[in-house]
Write a protein that holds these residues in place. Sequence first.
Motif, mmCIF file in Angstrom:
data_model
loop_
_atom_site.group_PDB
_atom_site.id
_atom_site.type_symbol
_atom_site.label_atom_id
_atom_site.label_comp_id
_atom_site.label_asym_id
_atom_site.label_seq_id
_atom_site.Cartn_x
_atom_site.Cartn_y
_atom_site.Cartn_z
ATOM 1 N N PHE A 15 1.100 -1.080 -0.077
ATOM 2 C CA PHE A 15 0.070 0.155 0.006
ATOM 3 C C PHE A 15 0.927 1.149 -0.042
ATOM 4 C CE2 PHE A 15 -2.773 -3.166 2.244
ATOM 5 C CZ PHE A 15 -3.757 -3.090 1.390
ATOM 6 N N ARG A 17 1.035 5.485 0.501
ATOM 7 C CA ARG A 17 0.322 6.487 1.105
ATOM 8 C C ARG A 17 1.194 7.800 0.621
ATOM 9 N NH1 ARG A 17 -1.388 4.882 6.784
ATOM 10 N NH2 ARG A 17 0.301 3.503 6.440
ATOM 11 N N THR A 26 3.807 0.559 2.510
ATOM 12 C CA THR A 26 3.628 -0.448 3.411
ATOM 13 C C THR A 26 3.719 -1.734 2.727
ATOM 14 O OG1 THR A 26 2.151 1.031 4.750
ATOM 15 C CG2 THR A 26 2.174 -1.162 5.608
ATOM 16 N N ALA A 28 2.328 -4.943 3.158
ATOM 17 C CA ALA A 28 1.468 -5.462 3.960
ATOM 18 C C ALA A 28 1.573 -6.959 4.005
ATOM 19 C CB ALA A 28 -0.037 -5.200 3.614
ATOM 20 N N GLU A 49 0.173 -11.771 14.642
ATOM 21 C CA GLU A 49 -0.317 -10.690 15.612
ATOM 22 C C GLU A 49 -0.955 -9.731 14.776
ATOM 23 O OE1 GLU A 49 3.602 -9.588 17.208
ATOM 24 O OE2 GLU A 49 4.329 -9.121 15.176
ATOM 25 N N GLY A 51 -1.683 -6.601 12.453
ATOM 26 C CA GLY A 51 -0.889 -5.881 11.557
ATOM 27 C C GLY A 51 -0.111 -6.659 10.711
ATOM 28 N N SER A 52 -0.137 -7.976 10.706
ATOM 29 C CA SER A 52 1.023 -9.065 10.291
ATOM 30 C C SER A 52 0.444 -9.298 8.733
ATOM 31 C CB SER A 52 0.944 -10.364 10.881
ATOM 32 O OG SER A 52 -0.265 -10.945 11.059
ATOM 33 N N GLY A 53 -0.720 -8.794 8.277
ATOM 34 C CA GLY A 53 -1.079 -8.898 6.675
ATOM 35 C C GLY A 53 -2.123 -9.996 6.850
ATOM 36 N N LYS A 54 -2.870 -10.538 7.452
ATOM 37 C CA LYS A 54 -3.839 -11.526 7.478
ATOM 38 C C LYS A 54 -4.944 -11.205 6.811
ATOM 39 C CE LYS A 54 -4.408 -11.867 11.825
ATOM 40 N NZ LYS A 54 -3.719 -10.832 12.472
ATOM 41 N N THR A 56 -5.307 -8.397 4.777
ATOM 42 C CA THR A 56 -4.971 -8.171 3.360
ATOM 43 C C THR A 56 -4.871 -9.456 2.609
ATOM 44 O OG1 THR A 56 -3.956 -6.240 4.336
ATOM 45 C CG2 THR A 56 -3.308 -6.934 2.060
ATOM 46 N N GLU A 183 -11.215 -13.903 11.363
ATOM 47 C CA GLU A 183 -11.330 -13.668 13.163
ATOM 48 C C GLU A 183 -13.068 -13.757 13.435
ATOM 49 O OE1 GLU A 183 -9.333 -12.880 15.352
ATOM 50 O OE2 GLU A 183 -7.551 -11.909 14.234
ATOM 51 N N HIS A 216 -5.961 -14.224 15.573
ATOM 52 C CA HIS A 216 -4.732 -14.309 16.425
ATOM 53 C C HIS A 216 -4.882 -15.019 17.632
ATOM 54 C CE1 HIS A 216 -7.273 -10.729 17.314
ATOM 55 N NE2 HIS A 216 -6.913 -10.777 18.459
HETATM 56 N N1 LIG Z 1 -6.146 -0.086 2.809
HETATM 57 C C1 LIG Z 1 -4.702 0.347 3.255
HETATM 58 N N2 LIG Z 1 -4.097 1.090 3.053
HETATM 59 C C2 LIG Z 1 -2.618 1.220 3.812
HETATM 60 N N3 LIG Z 1 -2.486 0.493 4.549
HETATM 61 C C3 LIG Z 1 -2.969 -0.701 4.711
HETATM 62 C C4 LIG Z 1 -4.354 -0.949 4.174
HETATM 63 N N4 LIG Z 1 -4.915 -1.972 4.563
HETATM 64 C C5 LIG Z 1 -3.801 -2.349 5.481
HETATM 65 N N5 LIG Z 1 -2.973 -1.643 5.609
HETATM 66 C C6 LIG Z 1 -1.494 -1.998 6.331
HETATM 67 O O1 LIG Z 1 -0.930 -3.100 6.024
HETATM 68 C C7 LIG Z 1 -0.525 -3.860 7.250
HETATM 69 C C8 LIG Z 1 -1.248 -5.201 7.370
HETATM 70 O O2 LIG Z 1 -2.752 -5.031 7.766
HETATM 71 P P1 LIG Z 1 -3.793 -6.129 7.855
HETATM 72 O O3 LIG Z 1 -5.285 -5.550 8.101
HETATM 73 O O4 LIG Z 1 -3.849 -7.062 6.758
HETATM 74 O O5 LIG Z 1 -3.257 -6.858 9.370
HETATM 75 P P2 LIG Z 1 -3.930 -7.982 10.177
HETATM 76 O O6 LIG Z 1 -3.074 -9.077 10.301
HETATM 77 O O7 LIG Z 1 -5.086 -8.567 9.351
HETATM 78 O O8 LIG Z 1 -4.226 -7.080 11.267
HETATM 79 P P3 LIG Z 1 -5.280 -7.166 12.406
HETATM 80 O O9 LIG Z 1 -5.346 -8.454 13.205
HETATM 81 O O10 LIG Z 1 -5.156 -5.893 13.389
HETATM 82 O O11 LIG Z 1 -6.879 -7.133 11.359
HETATM 83 C C9 LIG Z 1 -0.712 -3.024 8.302
HETATM 84 O O12 LIG Z 1 0.629 -2.164 8.443
HETATM 85 C C10 LIG Z 1 -2.032 -2.033 7.806
HETATM 86 O O13 LIG Z 1 -2.006 -0.718 8.592
#
Ligand SMILES: Nc1ncnc2c1ncn2[C@@H]1O[C@H](COP(=O)(O)OP(=O)(O)OP(=O)(O)O)[C@@H](O)[C@H]1O
Length: 284
Positions: A15, A17, A26, A28, A49, A51-54, A56, A183, A216
């Motif tokens: 991503f 920004r 980022t 992801a 954990e 923010g680990s990208g799950k 996405t 989740e 998680h």
């Molecule tokens: N649309 C977006 N624009 C910019 N950054 C993004 C976007 N979506 C996710 N991110 C970033 O990508 C990284 C992974 O996010 P993601 O939501 O996939 O993690 P996650 O493991 O699902 O976290 P959680 O358990 O908190 O949902 C994070 O740093 C998040 O801030």
Amino acid sequence: MRPNLLDVEHVNKTFTRGGFVSRRATHAVSDVSFSLAADKPEVFTIIGESGSGKTTLAGMILNSLAPTSGQIRFRGENLRNIRSRRARIDFMSHVQAIFQNPFDAFNPLKRVDRYLFSAANRFMECRTFDETADRVDESLHKVGLSLAEVRGRYPHEMSGGQLQRVAIARALVSSPSLIVADEPVSMIDASLRMTVINLFKKLRDEFGVSIIYITHDLATAYYISDRLIIMQKGKVVEGGDARTVLAAPQHPYSIKLRQAVLSVDDAWRDDSVTGGIPATATAT
Ligand SMILES: Nc1ncnc2c1ncn2[C@@H]1O[C@H](COP(=O)(O)OP(=O)(O)OP(=O)(O)O)[C@@H](O)[C@H]1O
């Protein structure tokens, strides 16, 4: 040879920004690969954990986000090629999603049975109302409910666990072969969590549905997974057969995970004495 159910091949998602001067990227998801076989339904867990990208990664598997590079194939077909409305509906009938908060998935002013009927009308070619109602009832039975119980009820008249089961029944209307559950129990009362978790096992064993379980929550991951990958900062740090990974963790994050699982096992032993619900541990 029959293609795999799902192939995730060297998938990346970045991503970006900010403007030209202050552009921030980022990563992801970084170089994630795994496959699910077509003839062996399983619960495949993506754990990591916050923010680990799950999420996405889930978005890319559901074809609602495009990978920056790499490819995802469902039954051999690159998701990038699924473009027409008809192809998208066909894909959605095979790959369904369950989200975290069932109360967000249903409009509070709309009766829940209407969601099930519209799913049946959208995905199935039912010719009569009775045929549609039968299809809906059949899906509800798979999750331990019935149309008679659910008909006419609004979301607030149901518990979080019941409503999540209705969401799963809605996903089942089209007889999908893959469910991506992001989740799915974290917003549900602890006492009802195991009902939903056991339901995923039943879908795998009795109806041949593969489940990608994103969480998680270490306790439920340990309990339900056939295979798992552990993600950290967008990368897979370890993966494979769930028991093998947890028996001999290699990566510091997996070691931490195993320690938490061991303490959950203790909690389970205590619970077997008290008859309570297993405690859950969370990766931090
Ligand atoms: N649309 C977006 N624009 C910019 N950054 C993004 C976007 N979506 C996710 N991110 C970033 O990508 C990284 C992974 O996010 P993601 O939501 O996939 O993690 P996650 O493991 O699902 O976290 P959680 O358990 O908190 O949902 C994070 O740093 C998040 O801030």
